[in-house]
Write a protein that holds these residues in place. Sequence first.
Motif, PDB file in Angstrom:
ATOM      1  N   ARG A 112      50.397 -80.331 -22.004  1.00 49.90           N
ATOM      2  CA  ARG A 112      51.830 -80.116 -22.192  1.00 49.90           C
ATOM      3  C   ARG A 112      52.388 -79.481 -20.921  1.00 49.90           C
ATOM      4  NH1 ARG A 112      53.368 -80.081 -27.814  1.00 49.90           N
ATOM      5  NH2 ARG A 112      55.154 -78.786 -27.276  1.00 49.90           N
ATOM      6  N   ALA A 113      53.604 -79.869 -20.598  1.00 56.06           N
ATOM      7  CA  ALA A 113      54.218 -79.388 -19.359  1.00 56.06           C
ATOM      8  C   ALA A 113      54.708 -77.959 -19.502  1.00 56.06           C
ATOM      9  CB  ALA A 113      55.377 -80.308 -18.970  1.00 56.06           C
ATOM     10  N   ASN A 114      54.699 -77.244 -18.387  1.00 56.68           N
ATOM     11  CA  ASN A 114      55.317 -75.919 -18.273  1.00 56.68           C
ATOM     12  C   ASN A 114      54.704 -74.872 -19.206  1.00 56.68           C
ATOM     13  OD1 ASN A 114      57.223 -77.011 -16.399  1.00 56.68           O
ATOM     14  ND2 ASN A 114      58.420 -77.784 -18.141  1.00 56.68           N
ATOM     15  N   LEU A 115      53.422 -74.980 -19.464  1.00 48.99           N
ATOM     16  CA  LEU A 115      52.750 -73.968 -20.261  1.00 48.99           C
ATOM     17  C   LEU A 115      52.405 -72.761 -19.392  1.00 48.99           C
ATOM     18  CD1 LEU A 115      50.213 -75.913 -22.516  1.00 48.99           C
ATOM     19  CD2 LEU A 115      52.207 -74.615 -23.273  1.00 48.99           C
ATOM     20  N   GLU A 116      52.540 -71.585 -19.971  1.00 51.72           N
ATOM     21  CA  GLU A 116      52.122 -70.367 -19.275  1.00 51.72           C
ATOM     22  C   GLU A 116      50.605 -70.388 -19.101  1.00 51.72           C
ATOM     23  OE1 GLU A 116      51.752 -65.579 -20.194  1.00 51.72           O
ATOM     24  OE2 GLU A 116      53.180 -66.797 -21.342  1.00 51.72           O
ATOM     25  N   PRO A 117      50.105 -70.138 -17.888  1.00 51.78           N
ATOM     26  CA  PRO A 117      48.652 -70.089 -17.706  1.00 51.78           C
ATOM     27  C   PRO A 117      48.043 -68.995 -18.582  1.00 51.78           C
ATOM     28  CG  PRO A 117      49.768 -70.178 -15.589  1.00 51.78           C
ATOM     29  CD  PRO A 117      50.831 -69.933 -16.624  1.00 51.78           C
ATOM     30  N   GLY A 118      46.857 -69.255 -19.057  1.00 54.48           N
ATOM     31  CA  GLY A 118      46.177 -68.272 -19.894  1.00 54.48           C
ATOM     32  C   GLY A 118      45.452 -68.945 -21.033  1.00 54.48           C
ATOM     33  N   ARG A 155      42.007 -72.839 -22.598  1.00 55.66           N
ATOM     34  CA  ARG A 155      42.377 -72.117 -21.385  1.00 55.66           C
ATOM     35  C   ARG A 155      43.132 -73.042 -20.444  1.00 55.66           C
ATOM     36  NH1 ARG A 155      36.754 -68.556 -20.715  1.00 55.66           N
ATOM     37  NH2 ARG A 155      37.126 -67.298 -22.596  1.00 55.66           N
ATOM     38  N   ILE A 156      44.350 -72.649 -20.134  1.00 52.61           N
ATOM     39  CA  ILE A 156      45.251 -73.459 -19.326  1.00 52.61           C
ATOM     40  C   ILE A 156      45.413 -72.806 -17.956  1.00 52.61           C
ATOM     41  CG2 ILE A 156      47.587 -74.387 -19.144  1.00 52.61           C
ATOM     42  CD1 ILE A 156      45.959 -75.631 -21.406  1.00 52.61           C
ATOM     43  N   ARG A 185      38.976 -54.769 -21.272  1.00 48.28           N
ATOM     44  CA  ARG A 185      39.275 -56.123 -20.822  1.00 48.28           C
ATOM     45  C   ARG A 185      40.662 -56.157 -20.181  1.00 48.28           C
ATOM     46  NH1 ARG A 185      42.469 -60.050 -21.496  1.00 48.28           N
ATOM     47  NH2 ARG A 185      43.694 -58.640 -22.790  1.00 48.28           N
ATOM     48  N   GLN A 186      40.763 -56.867 -19.081  1.00 48.03           N
ATOM     49  CA  GLN A 186      42.054 -57.136 -18.458  1.00 48.03           C
ATOM     50  C   GLN A 186      42.104 -58.598 -18.055  1.00 48.03           C
ATOM     51  OE1 GLN A 186      42.267 -54.244 -15.226  1.00 48.03           O
ATOM     52  NE2 GLN A 186      43.633 -52.965 -16.437  1.00 48.03           N
ATOM     53  N   GLY A 187      43.311 -59.162 -18.000  1.00 44.67           N
ATOM     54  CA  GLY A 187      43.455 -60.549 -17.590  1.00 44.67           C
ATOM     55  C   GLY A 187      44.146 -61.375 -18.644  1.00 44.67           C
ATOM     56  N   ASN A 188      44.191 -62.700 -18.419  1.00 42.13           N
ATOM     57  CA  ASN A 188      44.913 -63.579 -19.336  1.00 42.13           C
ATOM     58  C   ASN A 188      43.998 -64.462 -20.168  1.00 42.13           C
ATOM     59  OD1 ASN A 188      44.057 -65.351 -17.359  1.00 42.13           O
ATOM     60  ND2 ASN A 188      46.082 -66.231 -16.931  1.00 42.13           N
ATOM     61  N   ARG A 189      42.763 -64.014 -20.378  1.00 42.00           N
ATOM     62  CA  ARG A 189      41.862 -64.704 -21.302  1.00 42.00           C
ATOM     63  C   ARG A 189      40.945 -63.710 -21.990  1.00 42.00           C
ATOM     64  NH1 ARG A 189      36.538 -65.015 -19.808  1.00 42.00           N
ATOM     65  NH2 ARG A 189      35.933 -65.204 -17.606  1.00 42.00           N
ATOM     66  N   SER A 190      40.258 -64.183 -23.026  1.00 45.21           N
ATOM     67  CA  SER A 190      39.282 -63.368 -23.732  1.00 45.21           C
ATOM     68  C   SER A 190      37.988 -63.258 -22.921  1.00 45.21           C
ATOM     69  CB  SER A 190      38.971 -63.969 -25.103  1.00 45.21           C
ATOM     70  OG  SER A 190      40.140 -64.105 -25.875  1.00 45.21           O
ATOM     71  N   VAL A 191      37.130 -62.349 -23.360  1.00 43.69           N
ATOM     72  CA  VAL A 191      35.820 -62.152 -22.748  1.00 43.69           C
ATOM     73  C   VAL A 191      34.773 -62.328 -23.842  1.00 43.69           C
ATOM     74  CG1 VAL A 191      34.300 -60.494 -21.627  1.00 43.69           C
ATOM     75  CG2 VAL A 191      36.711 -60.591 -20.980  1.00 43.69           C
ATOM     76  N   VAL A 192      33.817 -63.230 -23.625  1.00 41.17           N
ATOM     77  CA  VAL A 192      32.784 -63.515 -24.628  1.00 41.17           C
ATOM     78  C   VAL A 192      31.427 -63.527 -23.932  1.00 41.17           C
ATOM     79  CG1 VAL A 192      31.943 -65.115 -26.378  1.00 41.17           C
ATOM     80  CG2 VAL A 192      34.395 -64.937 -25.940  1.00 41.17           C
TER      81      VAL A 192
END
Length: 260
Positions: A112-118, A155-156, A185-192
């Motif tokens: 999809r266009a214009n999605l926020e990264p993350g 993850r985009i 945790r910091q950032g725009n994704r989860s940590v596993v």
Amino acid sequence: MKAKLIVPMLVTLGLSQNVFAGAASITFSQYRILLDKNIQSSELTLRNTEANNAECLLDLAHFNFEINNNIVAQKSADTTYMPANKLLRYSPRSVTIPAFGSQKVKISYRHRANLEPGEYVSFFQIGCSEKNDNLVKGQPNIGAKINYNLPVQVRIGEATATSAFEVVSISPKGEGAQLVLKQTRQGNRSVVGDIKIIEKSSGDVLGLVRNFSLYRPAEYAEHIVNLEKKPQSDVLVEFAEASNVYMPITQTFEIPQSRF
């Protein structure tokens, strides 16, 4: 050495009318589905471990995560933090799995266009019950329906994260010790990933946390790890995500033996 297993799957139990009085037992080829620019589709295999056929319906469920990683169910995607429901495609959406048989489900995400990264997250809700082909007319048949909820992480763009650890407490427990760690945790994704507690002198793994998920937007979680023996040397704490993850996190730090 017993491992503390944190499976990133939620299981709920409910009653369903006109279903044989038994709960289907289903296992899965994977318990977390990760899609990103390198892995744009995946296949999930459902296996029926019972001697009766199982009926399963696939849908999406939604949860939010508090700052301390506690999970809170949501009634819809509208109140969910960055849900993946509008990105996912999957089929089939209902299956009958024969006794001791299996069924594959294909999963992919649409661009999809214009999605926020993350990272966008929804949960596959797979509701399963045993199928009874010999119902007696007029008799109530009320049985258990189990809902399995498997996280699907999409993850985009540049979805990255950092993680750090600190020791909260160390206390004696039996012949070993109880270690409490705080992970941030910091950032725009989860940590596993997996956490190993290793005695440096022997290489023995004294404690293990497998498949722990620190979901976005949570900022921290605490791990209680019981060590089966008191370390005879300094201890190495290792954390590692799976190697096939884009920019996986790996880190280590030491705890002096004197602290035990």
